[in-house]
Design a protein around this motif. Structure first.
Motif, PDB file in Angstrom:
ATOM      1  N   ASP A 489     -31.831 -13.155 -21.450  1.00  0.00           N
ATOM      2  CA  ASP A 489     -31.023 -12.846 -20.263  1.00  0.00           C
ATOM      3  C   ASP A 489     -29.553 -12.643 -20.635  1.00  0.00           C
ATOM      4  N   ASN A 493     -27.939  -9.246 -19.496  1.00  0.00           N
ATOM      5  CA  ASN A 493     -26.826  -9.292 -18.546  1.00  0.00           C
ATOM      6  C   ASN A 493     -25.546  -8.728 -19.152  1.00  0.00           C
ATOM      7  N   GLU A 497     -23.796  -5.563 -17.594  1.00  0.00           N
ATOM      8  CA  GLU A 497     -22.396  -5.621 -17.166  1.00  0.00           C
ATOM      9  C   GLU A 497     -21.595  -4.471 -17.770  1.00  0.00           C
TER      10      GLU A 497
END
Length: 504
Positions: A489, A493, A497
């Motif tokens: 993750d 992520n 982003e």
């Protein structure tokens, strides 16, 4: 290197069901065995040398000694991993085997000098042949499955050209390449152009050997560099700035690397960075509390050279005072004779005092394998063996080695990340010289102000079970931070982003 961020990241992504492809750029005829040992699916691998050798849909077969053509009258002399071959009492060939028992290579001799060498692929065929001149490598022919050479790499000190076989010319842009790097660059560009989509992100295990191959692709794709261990010279300012040009961010295995980089490069010149652990934790708490012995694990590879004697003689004194303190010395080095060298070092310090030699006995691994205890010749008393040395071949090896360890000593600058993650997984307190995200002073370990304080830290955990249990509780909390799912993750992520910022 057996421990690598790429290997563990791939394993975590595959086990989490995330789509990925691994690019193997160097000549690795035994890569499939390695991938199998690391539990990585070979179907997700693109092997550059397979492509340029024309190797597709290769069936695996076992080569036997009798499959090789031998002249009449040869004699074979066997050792565990090698066979020496003699003809008319002269050295004719040497056969090396891999750890799995497959042919690795066969070297042929003529007139007392090396003539040529067959390099085998672990799928069961000759992958390349190195020809020698004056006992030195002259050129290497890379073969297809039919045994026809596809390209020839010259191995001299001045000539590094690569010559293409005219019969295979259709798949190459040039007849002669300046060196193997030029050929690799051509084929890698072709693959990336055809295989990448606009949403793909490339993660590179940063190494000066191959970073430059991906400079061009940065124009249209995100290329992220991952810095792990000592693989990359992060103190080389010019190299670092070049490799990180047009890179959106980079990843380090420990923030200690950023401190080292900051001492040589202005961080404002670099892209952003993230600390993402290259290994995942597992709830695999050790069982040291079930044993009377208090096993102290020392990472030999990270010991400061000028402090080795001090560390071990201090430990020896502690072992004399407490008969249940045992010593386990670990090394991740795969160098031949490493364990013997470590034992020699320890023996030199044991010889400093008669009490050391009398009381502190090495584990006899051969007798242990047979289930026997060591007994002194002139006494009936059984002597407990208290010093052991282990070579760590994989992350799972380390978990097994630490199963009954009560405390870990790692005085590296920084400490080894694999050992730290394994220590967290086992709930084992760790004593380090430098702070990190993985070991916090007073929580799951002790950060020394000076190496001379390590005896105090050891006694803190070895003589008070409450202190040890408090460390265990903090380790369990950290396990939740570094599970496989959490690390995957982190990567997803971070990339998400990045792409979100671009759209905005």
């Amino acid at each position: 290197m057996m421990f690598d961020d790429a290997v563990n990241l791939l394993r975590m992504f595959q086990q989490s069901g995330e789509a990925n492809t691994t690019l193997i750029l160097n000549y690795s005829p035994h890569i499939r065995t390695f991938l199998y040992q690391q539990r990585i699916l070979p179907e997700t691998v693109w092997n550059l040398f397979d492509t340029i050798q024309g190797l597709t849909d290769v069936s695996v077969r076992k080569i036997r000694l009798e499959d090789i053509k031998w002249p009449q009258g040869v004699e074979f002399f066997y050792t565990p991993f090698m066979i020496e071959v003699y003809l008319n009492q002269e050295h004719y060939a040497k056969i090396n085997f891999s750890q799995t028992g497959n042919f690795f290579d066969i070297t042929y001799f003529e007139g007392g000098q090396t003539n040529h060498q067959l390099i085998f692929d672990d799928r069961g065929f000759v992958s390349s042949i190195i020809y020698f001149e004056n006992d030195q490598p002259y050129y290497q022919d890379y073969l297809n499955l039919q045994g026809t050479w596809q390209f020839r790499e010259f191995l001299g000190t001045e000539n590094h050209q690569v010559l293409i076989n005219p019969e295979a010319q259709a798949t190459f842009a040039k007849e002669v390449y300046q060196d193997i790097e030029e050929l690799i660059n051509e084929k890698l560009d072709q693959y990336l152009t055809s295989a990448l989509t606009k949403d793909d992100t490339i993660v590179i295990s940063s190494d000066v050997q191959h970073n430059h191959f991906f400079q061009k692709i940065k124009e249209n794709h995100h290329v992220i560099l991952s810095f792990f261990g000592d693989r990359y010279p992060i103190t080389n300012q010019e190299q670092l700035l070049t490799d990180l040009t047009d890179t959106p961010f980079f990843v380090v295995d420990s923030l200690n690397k950023i401190e080292t980089i900051a001492a040589n490069v202005d961080l404002e010149q670099l892209p952003g960075f993230y600390e993402i652990p290259p290994y995942d934790t597992h709830l695999n708490l050790g069982h040291s509390q079930r044993k009377k012995e208090l096993i102290v694990y020392v990472n030999f590879d990270n010991l400061p050279a000028d402090q080795i004697q001090y560390v071990f003689t201090t430990l020896f004194e502690m072992m004399l005072k407490n008969e249940w303190i045992d010593l386990l010395v670990g090394t991740q080095s795969q160098d031949f004779g490493r364990e013997a060298y470590i034992k020699q070092v320890l023996e030199s310090y044991l010889s400093l005092k008669p009490e050391y030699e009398q009381e502190l006995i090495f584990v006899d691994k051969e007798k242990r394998a047979r289930g026997e205890n060591r007994v002194l010749d002139d006494e009936e008393e059984i002597v407990r063996e208290r010093i052991d040395i282990e070579t760590i071949h994989s992350d799972t090896d380390l978990i097994k080695v630490l199963k009954y360890v009560r405390i870990i000593l790692d005085f590296g600058t920084p400490a080894d990340v694999l050992t730290q993650i394994a220590g967290i997984s086992g709930g084992i307190p760790q004593v380090n010289l430098y702070s990190s995200s993985y070991v916090k002073h007073g929580e799951n370990g002790w950060i020394l102000e000076d190496i001379s304080d390590f005896e105090e830290a050891l006694l803190y955990y070895l003589t008070n079970l409450e202190h040890w249990n408090q460390s265990l509780v903090h380790s369990v909390k950290k396990i939740e931070q570094y599970t496989r799912g959490e690390i995957v993750d982190m990567w997803k992520n971070t990339i998400k982003e990045l792409k979100g910022n671009e759209k905005n």
